[in-house]
Design a protein around this motif. Sequence first.
Motif, short mmCIF file in Angstrom:
data_model
loop_
_atom_site.label_atom_id
_atom_site.label_comp_id
_atom_site.label_asym_id
_atom_site.label_seq_id
_atom_site.Cartn_x
_atom_site.Cartn_y
_atom_site.Cartn_z
N LYS A 104 -14.54 -12.67 -59.42
CA LYS A 104 -15.63 -13.59 -58.71
C LYS A 104 -15.57 -12.99 -57.32
O LYS A 104 -16.83 -12.98 -56.71
CB LYS A 104 -15.39 -15.01 -58.45
CG LYS A 104 -15.65 -15.65 -59.98
CD LYS A 104 -15.46 -17.27 -59.75
CE LYS A 104 -16.04 -17.83 -60.88
NZ LYS A 104 -15.90 -19.45 -61.05
N ASN A 147 -18.48 -9.89 -57.19
CA ASN A 147 -20.01 -10.13 -57.06
C ASN A 147 -20.16 -11.31 -56.01
O ASN A 147 -21.25 -11.94 -56.08
CB ASN A 147 -20.83 -10.31 -58.29
CG ASN A 147 -20.41 -11.62 -59.11
OD1 ASN A 147 -19.41 -12.21 -58.55
ND2 ASN A 147 -21.16 -11.99 -59.89
N LEU A 190 -19.29 -14.45 -55.88
CA LEU A 190 -19.60 -15.78 -56.16
C LEU A 190 -18.53 -16.75 -55.29
O LEU A 190 -18.84 -17.91 -55.32
CB LEU A 190 -19.44 -16.05 -57.58
CG LEU A 190 -20.35 -15.47 -58.55
CD1 LEU A 190 -20.22 -15.60 -59.94
CD2 LEU A 190 -21.84 -16.20 -58.15
N THR A 250 -28.40 -10.92 -53.15
CA THR A 250 -28.88 -10.95 -54.50
C THR A 250 -29.07 -9.37 -55.05
O THR A 250 -28.90 -9.42 -56.08
CB THR A 250 -30.29 -11.54 -54.49
OG1 THR A 250 -31.02 -10.76 -53.69
CG2 THR A 250 -30.38 -12.96 -54.15
N ARG A 261 -25.60 -8.38 -56.42
CA ARG A 261 -25.23 -9.30 -57.59
C ARG A 261 -25.98 -8.45 -58.76
O ARG A 261 -25.47 -8.63 -60.01
CB ARG A 261 -25.71 -10.79 -57.21
CG ARG A 261 -24.79 -11.33 -56.60
CD ARG A 261 -24.64 -12.99 -56.61
NE ARG A 261 -23.57 -13.54 -56.12
CZ ARG A 261 -24.17 -14.77 -55.12
NH1 ARG A 261 -25.16 -14.96 -54.90
NH2 ARG A 261 -23.29 -15.15 -54.14
N ARG A 262 -27.39 -8.10 -58.52
CA ARG A 262 -28.16 -7.73 -59.55
C ARG A 262 -27.25 -6.37 -60.13
O ARG A 262 -27.75 -5.84 -61.31
CB ARG A 262 -29.48 -7.33 -59.11
CG ARG A 262 -30.65 -7.61 -59.80
CD ARG A 262 -32.04 -7.54 -59.07
NE ARG A 262 -32.39 -8.94 -58.72
CZ ARG A 262 -33.13 -9.16 -57.75
NH1 ARG A 262 -34.00 -8.24 -57.53
NH2 ARG A 262 -33.60 -10.27 -57.57
N LEU A 310 -22.85 -10.47 -65.36
CA LEU A 310 -21.69 -11.50 -65.33
C LEU A 310 -21.28 -12.29 -66.99
O LEU A 310 -22.55 -12.77 -67.22
CB LEU A 310 -21.63 -12.51 -64.25
CG LEU A 310 -20.50 -13.42 -64.35
CD1 LEU A 310 -19.22 -12.95 -64.07
CD2 LEU A 310 -20.82 -14.74 -63.46
N GLY A 360 -34.12 -12.86 -65.91
CA GLY A 360 -33.76 -11.77 -64.94
C GLY A 360 -34.75 -11.05 -64.37
O GLY A 360 -35.02 -10.32 -63.29
N GLY A 419 -27.38 -10.70 -68.88
CA GLY A 419 -26.60 -9.86 -67.95
C GLY A 419 -27.20 -8.41 -67.69
O GLY A 419 -27.33 -7.73 -66.57
N VAL A 468 -31.07 -6.88 -65.88
CA VAL A 468 -31.25 -6.51 -64.30
C VAL A 468 -30.59 -5.09 -64.22
O VAL A 468 -30.44 -4.75 -62.98
CB VAL A 468 -30.60 -7.76 -63.39
CG1 VAL A 468 -31.62 -8.85 -63.39
CG2 VAL A 468 -29.09 -7.99 -63.71
#
Lengths: 279, 254
Positions: free
Chosen positions: B51, B54, B56, B84, B87-88, B92, B111, B164, B167
């Motif tokens: 986690k 990315n 989270l 963002t 994370r893209r 996940l 996405g 996932g 993206v």
Amino acid sequence: MLACLLLVMTMPLLIGIGLFLKSTLLLDNNSIINLLFSKTWKPLNQNFGFYPFIISSIWVTLTAIIIAAPICLLTAIYLTQYSKKYFLKIMHPVIDILAGIPSVVYGVCGVLIIVPFVSTIAPIFGKQSSGYTILSGGIVLSIMITPFILNILIEIFRNIPDELKEASLSLGATKWETIKFVLIKKASPGIISSIGLGISRAFGETMAVLMVVGNVTKIPKNALDPGYPLPALIANNYGEMLSIPMYDSALMFGALILFVVVLFFNIISRLTITKLEIY
Amino acid sequence: MKATETEIKINNLNVFHGNHHTLKNINIEIPKQKITVILGSSGCGKTTLLKCLNRLTDLYSNIKVNGEIIINGEDILHSKEDITNIRRKMGLLSQMPYPLPMNIYNNIAYGLKISGRKKKKYLNKRVEYYLKQINLWEEVKDRLKDPASSLSLGQQQRLCLARGLTVDPNIILADEPTSALDPVSSNAIEELFLNLKQHYTTVLVTHTLRQAKRIADYVVFMYLGEIIEQGPADEFFNNPKMEKTKSYLRGTSN
């Protein structure tokens, strides 16, 4: 103990049957369509048209829901997604207090605050008004049903798994996009259900509404007209004119309508929350 | 084996849950386009490590993260870039499949839509493409409008993997993605990872030794928040250096 349980369980059934039996006298003499849609209410002439009362009830309830639902939804989202955890802990007793305030107290506050307020803003919409209107009833009701709707919504949003949020965020969605497209959608059965329960509470609420809504037997045309909802009709008149059996029976029929509507929304709400887990 | 590039470099990563020191001085170089398996028993901090990658961890106010995680020359823990976007770059996959509350089609299209691509024709093509990549197209092509939750767990997990991928990430993060699945579905997922590794850097958390043996290129073995041993899979399994690793591989770890 079993007897107590049975008593509690059969209570709604008994009330329903009782109301039905009491209203048979009226139903024998009038068609149900006529009763529900006739506009004349002249008990002394044996004219029992419930239409004005039903429409008033619907107006007041809808006004309350339109005010309360968005406020509750945004509050629940803020409390569960944005605010610090302790804030939610503070909110729980506040909600309980809101729920516990007696109805008549809301009524008094409504008369003292909401009614003058509505009376002052009415000219903005080109109307003169005493303030005793559908809108006042709706505002008071919206405050009264807020704790019930809010409680359910908070529970619903809290029970959405973090992983679902994470899934959306990890796709590059912003927090707001995640709330808008994923969380609200996931919560939608719960949202519908909470609104249904709100409606059933609002529809039956008597005292507070009766005090601010004007109680004029006329079909309201807009929210700034006075109205006369069903519960108010029963509360104001029951006991006074029992010498006329048909009148007595008519009020019982009014109660039966209330009972059925409230029951209907209750059942619908419960079904949506359990059965309607579409996704 | 040719020399591998590093995709993710983790330097001195420390994580605290409140006062609890969950990850201690983590240093890893995760090789590009390989499957890196983070191995260890439950509660050793594997998921937390994932986690962090990315961020989270940002969601939980009681978690504090120190150190550096360098991806493409940039420390994502202290990056000014929009979270963002970071994370893209990573897909996940969590333990349980959590399909979005939408139909199958929109689970894949989501996405793409939120990154601004909304043309129907383009979306149709991409949805088909990604569903084919995870071998789900044949199974669901006639019921794309059904809710994603109507799929079996194994299908849902593959759907989540495809979601996932939409993206265009460089990295796939997977947190015990097969632990809730039956053996057949697990195999399907493992095979997908093996197929996908030529395009993606995969970081897989697992507590299943056999799974690690089957698919790992690089292994990180963790115990109570610390890295005990790490290295290329061959070396790790055939010639472990640390006593703890040896006992874990023998199955006598406690």
